[in-house]
Design a protein around this motif. Structure first.
Motif, PDB file in Angstrom:
ATOM      1  N   VAL A   8    -131.615  57.859   9.505  1.00 41.31           N
ATOM      2  CA  VAL A   8    -133.072  58.240   8.947  1.00 41.31           C
ATOM      3  C   VAL A   8    -133.335  57.047   8.048  1.00 41.31           C
ATOM      4  O   VAL A   8    -132.881  56.951   6.718  1.00 41.31           O
ATOM      5  CB  VAL A   8    -132.997  59.578   8.358  1.00 41.31           C
ATOM      6  N   VAL A   9    -134.501  56.480   8.278  1.00 38.39           N
ATOM      7  CA  VAL A   9    -135.071  55.427   7.529  1.00 38.39           C
ATOM      8  C   VAL A   9    -136.219  56.225   6.641  1.00 38.39           C
ATOM      9  O   VAL A   9    -137.069  56.763   7.046  1.00 38.39           O
ATOM     10  CB  VAL A   9    -135.613  54.459   8.340  1.00 38.39           C
ATOM     11  N   LEU A  10    -135.984  55.976   5.156  1.00 41.88           N
ATOM     12  CA  LEU A  10    -136.856  56.407   4.157  1.00 41.88           C
ATOM     13  C   LEU A  10    -137.318  55.207   3.540  1.00 41.88           C
ATOM     14  O   LEU A  10    -136.694  54.208   3.303  1.00 41.88           O
ATOM     15  CB  LEU A  10    -136.316  57.485   3.463  1.00 41.88           C
ATOM     16  N   GLN A  11    -138.819  55.045   3.558  1.00 43.72           N
ATOM     17  CA  GLN A  11    -139.280  53.889   2.969  1.00 43.72           C
ATOM     18  C   GLN A  11    -139.385  54.129   1.399  1.00 43.72           C
ATOM     19  O   GLN A  11    -140.329  54.889   0.883  1.00 43.72           O
ATOM     20  CB  GLN A  11    -140.839  53.578   3.580  1.00 43.72           C
ATOM     21  N   ASP A  12    -138.600  53.718   0.603  1.00 43.12           N
ATOM     22  CA  ASP A  12    -138.275  54.080  -1.030  1.00 43.12           C
ATOM     23  C   ASP A  12    -137.890  52.662  -1.607  1.00 43.12           C
ATOM     24  O   ASP A  12    -136.521  52.504  -1.033  1.00 43.12           O
ATOM     25  CB  ASP A  12    -137.923  55.283  -1.010  1.00 43.12           C
ATOM     26  N   ASP A  13    -138.425  52.131  -2.552  1.00 48.76           N
ATOM     27  CA  ASP A  13    -137.554  50.877  -2.984  1.00 48.76           C
ATOM     28  C   ASP A  13    -136.396  51.217  -3.688  1.00 48.76           C
ATOM     29  O   ASP A  13    -135.656  50.308  -4.115  1.00 48.76           O
ATOM     30  CB  ASP A  13    -138.685  50.185  -3.827  1.00 48.76           C
ATOM     31  N   TYR A  14    -136.474  52.422  -4.115  1.00 48.12           N
ATOM     32  CA  TYR A  14    -135.229  53.130  -4.954  1.00 48.12           C
ATOM     33  C   TYR A  14    -133.931  53.685  -4.119  1.00 48.12           C
ATOM     34  O   TYR A  14    -132.987  54.016  -4.636  1.00 48.12           O
ATOM     35  CB  TYR A  14    -135.607  53.937  -5.961  1.00 48.12           C
ATOM     36  N   ILE A  15    -134.022  53.287  -2.783  1.00 49.64           N
ATOM     37  CA  ILE A  15    -133.105  53.939  -2.053  1.00 49.64           C
ATOM     38  C   ILE A  15    -132.218  52.838  -1.230  1.00 49.64           C
ATOM     39  O   ILE A  15    -132.880  51.595  -0.815  1.00 49.64           O
ATOM     40  CB  ILE A  15    -133.660  54.597  -0.508  1.00 49.64           C
TER      41      ILE A  15
END
Length: 76
Positions: A8-15
């Protein structure tokens, strides 16, 4: 984030690229869901805890935070 072999790809610079894993196991005929942090840089948090988790069992309606993304776990 990997959920039982599916990414699952989440667009978040902190992941992190490989941040956490959710899998289920059968325990005494029940499905138990296990959340494991994969040594992510910014940690994985369960519900309102201020301490990152390493590995925890998930139950319906738990809130999980990956980086700055907050999600609700639903067991269907």
């Amino acid at each position: 984030l990997a959920v039982e072999g599916h990414n699952v790809v989440l667009q978040d610079d902190y992941i992190s690229g490989k941040h956490a894993n959710i899998k289920f196991v059968n325990k005494d005929g029940d499905r138990i869901f296990i959340l494991t942090d994969l040594d992510s840089t910014n940690g994985t948090y369960l519900n309102d805890s201020e301490e990152p988790i390493a590995r925890e069992e998930l139950v319906d309606n738990d809130t999980v935070t990956f980086g700055s993304t907050k999600m609700k776990f639903k067991c269907l």
